[in-house]
Design an enzyme around this catalytic site. Structure first.
Site, PDB file in Angstrom:
ATOM      1  CB  SER A 195      66.257  55.902  -5.948  1.00  0.00           C
ATOM      2  OG  SER A 195      64.898  55.531  -5.893  1.00  0.00           O
TER       3      SER A 195
ATOM      4  CB  SER B   7      62.785  57.150  -4.211  1.00  0.00           C
ATOM      5  OG  SER B   7      63.971  56.682  -3.652  1.00  0.00           O
TER       6      SER B   7
ATOM      7  CE  LYS C 173      63.368  54.892  -9.123  1.00  0.00           C
ATOM      8  NZ  LYS C 173      62.935  55.059  -7.726  1.00  0.00           N
TER       9      LYS C 173
HETATM   10  N1  GLN Z   1      66.803  57.254  -0.035  1.00  0.00           N
HETATM   11  C1  GLN Z   1      66.061  56.124   0.394  1.00  0.00           C
HETATM   12  C2  GLN Z   1      66.899  54.881   0.278  1.00  0.00           C
HETATM   13  O1  GLN Z   1      68.006  54.988  -0.093  1.00  0.00           O
HETATM   14  C3  GLN Z   1      64.785  56.032  -0.366  1.00  0.00           C
HETATM   15  C4  GLN Z   1      64.786  55.114  -1.502  1.00  0.00           C
HETATM   16  C5  GLN Z   1      63.453  54.971  -2.155  1.00  0.00           C
HETATM   17  O2  GLN Z   1      62.476  55.598  -1.762  1.00  0.00           O
HETATM   18  N2  GLN Z   1      63.401  54.106  -3.149  1.00  0.00           N
HETATM   19  O3  GLN Z   1      66.471  53.810   0.567  1.00  0.00           O
END
Ligand code: GLN
Length: 475
Positions: A151, A175, A76
């Site tokens: 993400s 994410s 990532k």
């Molecule tokens: N969807 C969550 C957010 O927007 C999770 C993000 C993550 O785990 N990095 O914060």
């Protein structure tokens, strides 16, 4: 092109000379080009990947290869790899090159894994659809009209589209697990402190964890075994011994005691087909003689607000370092110091990141600290205690990974609250700091995958993986 089933088979084929690491990398590079429209990779590391492949091929010939020999991995774009660019999918770090490698990267390379490139993600890991990237959205390979989740959307999509054998993502509030669910792959978020965060671009430091996205639970176990463990560069990494996750991934005829959270299954936001699918799995487990019981968790509605108060607070502090001075983008329009900061940050950060920095600054401000940040810390403790209390009586907690399957591009971006509610089932594990996994649990009528989430006690990764493998075979 070599047909990959799992790491163990791949390594047999490599040893037998049926395929070489150099072939694998070359084939992936061709395939990544063919699938360019999916926008999964921000960059491939052709030279270093081919050089590492050559080195590993020689080691395999000599019989001196490491545990991940020949495994082609994607990172990532928030995980540092020395001498390679890393941007957190943000304009503010567009031309930034890592000066050092993340501990996870060093550990992977030391075991002869091959890193093929960096994958698109939501900017600074903030989002649930990968639409918050400064470099455009990722298309879900299962259905290109839909998002891959976020993400770590690029990492999940890279695995699903067979553009690598496995990938690393990061999970602050879901994410890894939410994109795994949307793309039909396995995604594991480790216990907080199990995996070093050194070299991970920080979003919310008391939540962030790096973890694997794979085709199978077995592959996740092997990667976890390599990346876990104490690291002197990360004081929050645990010195607890790392179990041999990849051996004995077996519950040994143990009868499991599983709690499902009633409030999750009864939640009005849950898709009816997913609900039926999860209930079907519950019955199947019961038929096998396991105890699966509903428990109450009245705090469900507080999870998302608690998560967003605490993580935006931490983000506002973590992201203060991007001001155009030590590194990254600097606005050319600035006339003095103050306008340099303002313009750099306004031009360099996207809308969602700006929203979270403002929200986080607000909840930490003198007049509101107690009402928001302080309160959310108290709720965090309640959530942690209640979650641990359930896990005293049960081996596992079972929930859907996501309320619905992958949604179409452009359908949720306009309403941040709608997007935040995507995280309703995943944030509990981050708030409580416990390990959680999403495994593919089936397809809906329109052929979209959805995940089953299992959570376990802190540092019970070995057991969680064994139970997940059992459920995987049951499905
Ligand atoms: N969807 C969550 C957010 O927007 C999770 C993000 C993550 O785990 N990095 O914060």
């Amino acid at each position: 092109m070599y047909t990959f089933s799992n790491i163990a088979h791949l390594q047999n084929d490599l040893r037998a000379g049926n395929v070489t690491c150099q072939n694998l990398v070359q084939d992936f590079l061709v395939r990544i080009k063919e699938k360019k429209h999916l926008n999964i990779y921000l960059e491939t590391f052709d030279n270093s990947a081919l050089a590492q492949a050559k080195k590993v091929d020689e080691k395999i010939k000599a019989g001196t290869q490491g545990a991940l020999a020949g495994v082609v991995l994607a990172l990532k774009d928030n995980i540092c790899y020395k001498g390679h660019r890393v941007s957190a999918s943000s304009k503010i770090l567009e031309h930034f090159t890592s000066l050092y490698s993340a501990t996870v990267v060093e550990r992977l390379l030391a075991q002869d894994a091959i890193i093929i490139g960096r994958t698109n993600c939501d900017e600074f890991a903030m989002g649930s659809s990968n639409e918050n990237s400064a470099y455009g959205p990722v298309l879900n390979p299962v259905n290109e009209k839909t998002v891959p989740g976020g993400s770590s959307g690029g990492s999940a999509a890279a695995v699903a589209a067979h553009l690598c054998h496995a990938a690393l993502g990061s999970d602050t509030g879901g994410s890894i697990r939410q994109p795994a669910s949307f793309c039909g792959v396995v995604g594991l978020k480790p216990t907080y402190g199990r995996v070093s965060r050194w070299g991970l671009l920080a979003y919310a430091s008391s939540f962030d964890q790096i973890g694997p996205l794979t085709h199978s639970v077995e592959d996740a176990a092997l990667i976890m075994e390599i990346i876990s463990g104490k690291d002197e560069h990360d004081s929050t990494s645990s010195s607890k011994k790392v179990d041999a996750y990849s051996s004995d991934i077996n519950i040994q005829n143990k009868k499991l005691k599983i709690a499902y959270i009633k409030d999750c299954l009864d939640n009005p936001s849950l898709d009816a087909e997913i609900k039926t699918g999860i209930e079907h799995i519950i019955h199947k487990l019961q038929q096998q003689g396991h105890v699966v019981e509903g428990v109450d968790f009245k705090e469900l509605d507080y999870l998302v607000p608690t998560y967003y108060v605490l993580t935006t607070a931490e983000a506002s502090s973590n992201l203060s370092r991007y001001g155009g001075v030590p590194y990254g983008y600097r606005s050319a329009q600035a006339s003095d110091l103050e306008s340099m900061y303002k313009k750099t940050r306004s031009e360099g950060f996207g809308k969602e990141v700006q929203r979270r920095i403002m929200l986080g600054t607000f909840v930490l401000s003198a007049g509101y600290y107690d009402a928001y940040y302080g309160k959310a810390q108290q709720v965090r403790r309640v959530v942690r205690d209640k979650t641990n209390a359930i896990l005293k009586n049960y081996d596992l907690i079972l929930t859907p990974a996501t309320p619905a399957t992958a949604f179409e591009h452009g359908t949720k971006g306009a309403d941040p609250i709608k997007m935040y509610l995507e995280d309703i089932y995943t944030v509990q594990a981050n708030i409580a700091g416990i390990p959680a996994i999403s495994i593919p649990a089936g397809l809906t009528k329109n052929k979209m995958p959805f995940g089953l989430q299992l959570m376990a006690q802190p540092f019970a990764e070995h057991f969680l993986l064994a139970a997940s493998k059992y459920v995987e075979t049951l499905l």
